[in-house]
Design a protein around this motif. Structure first.
Motif, PDB file in Angstrom:
ATOM      1  N   TYR A 401       0.812  -1.219   0.000  1.00 30.55           N
ATOM      2  CA  TYR A 401       0.000   0.000   0.000  1.00 30.55           C
ATOM      3  C   TYR A 401       0.847   1.272   0.000  1.00 30.55           C
ATOM      4  O   TYR A 401       0.398   2.328  -0.451  1.00 30.55           O
ATOM      5  N   GLU A 402       2.082   1.181   0.493  1.00 29.63           N
ATOM      6  CA  GLU A 402       2.956   2.352   0.544  1.00 29.63           C
ATOM      7  C   GLU A 402       3.202   2.935  -0.849  1.00 29.63           C
ATOM      8  O   GLU A 402       3.491   4.125  -0.976  1.00 29.63           O
ATOM      9  N   SER A 403       3.099   2.113  -1.881  1.00 28.55           N
ATOM     10  CA  SER A 403       3.407   2.582  -3.236  1.00 28.55           C
ATOM     11  C   SER A 403       2.347   3.532  -3.785  1.00 28.55           C
ATOM     12  O   SER A 403       2.526   4.110  -4.862  1.00 28.55           O
ATOM     13  N   VAL A 404       1.238   3.732  -3.054  1.00 28.99           N
ATOM     14  CA  VAL A 404       0.183   4.652  -3.496  1.00 28.99           C
ATOM     15  C   VAL A 404       0.483   6.086  -3.068  1.00 28.99           C
ATOM     16  O   VAL A 404      -0.154   7.024  -3.542  1.00 28.99           O
ATOM     17  N   TYR A 405       1.502   6.303  -2.216  1.00 25.97           N
ATOM     18  CA  TYR A 405       1.757   7.603  -1.591  1.00 25.97           C
ATOM     19  C   TYR A 405       2.987   8.267  -2.219  1.00 25.97           C
ATOM     20  O   TYR A 405       4.120   7.855  -1.970  1.00 25.97           O
ATOM     21  N   GLY A 406       2.759   9.323  -2.990  1.00 23.67           N
ATOM     22  CA  GLY A 406       3.838   9.965  -3.725  1.00 23.67           C
ATOM     23  C   GLY A 406       4.899  10.611  -2.861  1.00 23.67           C
ATOM     24  O   GLY A 406       6.089  10.313  -2.989  1.00 23.67           O
TER      25      GLY A 406
END
Length: 527
Positions: A401-406
């Motif tokens: 899920y961390e990959s959704v946060y720029g």
């Protein structure tokens, strides 16, 4: 009836714009029908309830049409996410409508754009974080349109969408008033320019961008372990044997990174005993005959203790006087057998983090909103850990899920990550748009940071994404295997990595300022 149809139109236009099956051109007109409704009922005696109701209908269609796949994980989680996010969006739009009755057209338009961006920014930072439908994500499949995200991040896309929508809306109102054909032609021309010029700039950036850095060979593992029937019934020893066999089909003497997915080792691993764990022994075996190789993998850890002084907000209670911290982590093993560990920091709502427990636990009990990860309240760390090789190549261990946060991912780059290693388990959602959208969102991180991405997904889609956000090689969903490829490292900092979500911070300032202005004007009129 007309307004209901317009509200449905907004919902459908937004839904058919979204990755992976949609076409984002409709985002530029998607909000226009709803804006027309709000203008039509502005002086109605029930204007607030009408605007809220129509907005709720529009945004519910958008939410359910694009993220229905959460149902594959849990029905409760899907309905909770859809209804709460729809409610928040409708309240944001109602706030605009309220301000529009008290201020000028220009000020209310600026407020609408600012408060929507502020809402998206909230979704990146509060405990109910769900930024999946932030508007700038809508271009994830068509990354040739948004190469300038390296300067703006996804909030640049949100701003672009709202500028075009509000311009078209106001020109429609002007045409209704004056019915000027020449004005209509100018509206079409300017609207087209507002869409095409940023795309043209992006294509120009794309044509002139040259990937930088050292070429490295990576192998991503895709074990395809079913999370519902196999994952927690499979020992780490069997997992290790499987990973070893997969690696041996692709590894070469030039391989520098072997990457395995999120929580692939999940067999009651104790944090303090990692050095003697099956996971580390597997990594040592895999890299033993390959002097350049390093292994990065996901793992679940628990840390059991009795000291009440160590208890914190994310600690779990096993029973009286026995506590434990639960980690969704990544580990990194070098050729000299030294290792490092990173603990996931952006948690999935409900399944890894129970938001605002003091409010909702008495209401919901232990109900989980399972959006795709592991099942416990997790402990996080505050810093963005980067794993470095003996040659000082830095890999960012980004977990699911961390990959959704720029801006969050930019923190790894500020800590000198040369490429992004995304490890994930998307099998919870089945073969739906969920895992596909998650893959495409990784393309946005590549552009924002100008870092190549090596993505290892338990059931797929594993992939390599280059610095331009282009997927260069993949291993398809529900296939078991290993994917080998090359990528280029990079050490240049983009403007977005340095500045972060500055557009959102400006929007927050404008939202508060205009809100205070509207309140002041109201008080003055009463006096």
């Amino acid at each position: 009836m007309k307004n209901i149809l317009l509200a449905i139109c907004t919902g459908l236009l937004l839904a058919i714009s979204w990755p992976t099956y949609g076409f984002p051109i409709f985002l530029f007109i998607g909000f226009v029908p709803l804006l027309l409704i709000a203008h039509t009922v502005r002086n109605h005696r029930r204007h607030k309830s009408l605007v809220f109701g129509y907005a709720f209908l529009s945004f519910f269609i958008w939410n359910i049409g694009t993220t229905w796949w959460i149902y594959n994980s849990t029905a409760f989680g899907m309905w909770f996410a859809e209804i709460v996010n729809t409610l928040l969006m409708a309240l944001v739009f109602l706030s605009y409508h309220t301000i529009a009755r008290r201020t000028s057209t220009t000020i209310s338009t600026i407020f609408l754009i600012a408060i929507w961006i502020s809402f998206e920014y909230l979704h990146l930072h509060w405990e109910f974080s769900w930024p999946w439908l932030n508007l700038g994500n809508g271009f994830a499949k068509y990354t040739s349109w948004i190469q300038w995200y390296e300067y703006t991040g996804t909030f640049g896309g949100t701003l672009w969408i709202w500028i075009v929508n509000t311009y078209i809306f106001h020109r429609i109102l002007a045409y209704r008033k004056h019915a000027n054909r020449k004005s209509l032609i100018n509206t079409v021309a300017i609207s087209s320019a507002l869409v095409l010029i940023p795309i043209g700039i992006s294509l120009l950036i794309l044509a002139n961008y040259t990937e930088e850095g050292q070429e490295i060979e990576v192998v991503m593992l895709q074990p395809n372990i079913n999370p519902y029937t196999e994952k927690y019934n499979t020992t780490d020893e069997r997992v290790g044997e499987l990973l070893d066999s997969l690696v041996n089909t692709q590894i070469s003497n030039e391989t520098q990174f072997i990457i395995a997915p999120e929580t692939v080792f999940a067999d009651n691993n104790r944090l303090k005993k990692f050095n003697n764990s099956i996971a580390k022994k597997t990594a040592k075996t895999i890299i033993a005959n390959h002097p350049k190789a390093h292994m990065l993998s996901g793992i679940s850890f628990i840390d059991v203790f009795r000291d009440p002084a160590r208890v914190h907000a994310q600690t779990n209670i096993h029973k009286e006087n026995i506590f434990y911290d639960d980690y969704n982590a990544a580990f990194f093993v070098r050729p000299d057998h030294t290792h490092e560990i990173y603990n996931k920091s952006k948690l999935v709502v409900g399944v890894e983090n129970f938001p605002y427990q003091y409010i909702f636990k008495p209401i919901l009990g232990d109900a989980m909103i399972d959006l795709g990860g592991t099942v416990a309240k997790k402990t996080t760390q505050t810093d963005r850990e980067v794993f470095f090789t003996k040659d000082s190549i830095g890999a960012a261990p980004i977990i699911c899920y961390e990959s959704v946060y720029g801006e969050f991912v930019g923190g790894y780059v500020r800590n000198h990550a040369n490429f992004l290693a995304i490890i994930t388990n998307d099998a919870w959602w089945g073969n739906t748009q969920g895992h596909q959208q998650h893959l495409y969102y990784a393309k946005l991180r590549a552009i924002e940071t100008r870092r190549s991405v090596a993505r290892s997904a338990n059931t797929g889609i594993s992939a390599i994404i280059n610095q331009k956000g282009e997927i260069t090689t993949t291993l398809g969903y529900e296939l078991q295997g290993a994917l080998k490829g090359t990528l280029l490292t990079n050490d240049r900092m983009t403007f977005y990595v340095t500045a972060g979500d500055y557009i959102a911070r400006i929007a927050l300032f404008l939202t508060v300022g205009i809100f205070l202005l509207a309140i002041t004007r109201r008080r003055q009129s009463i006096n």
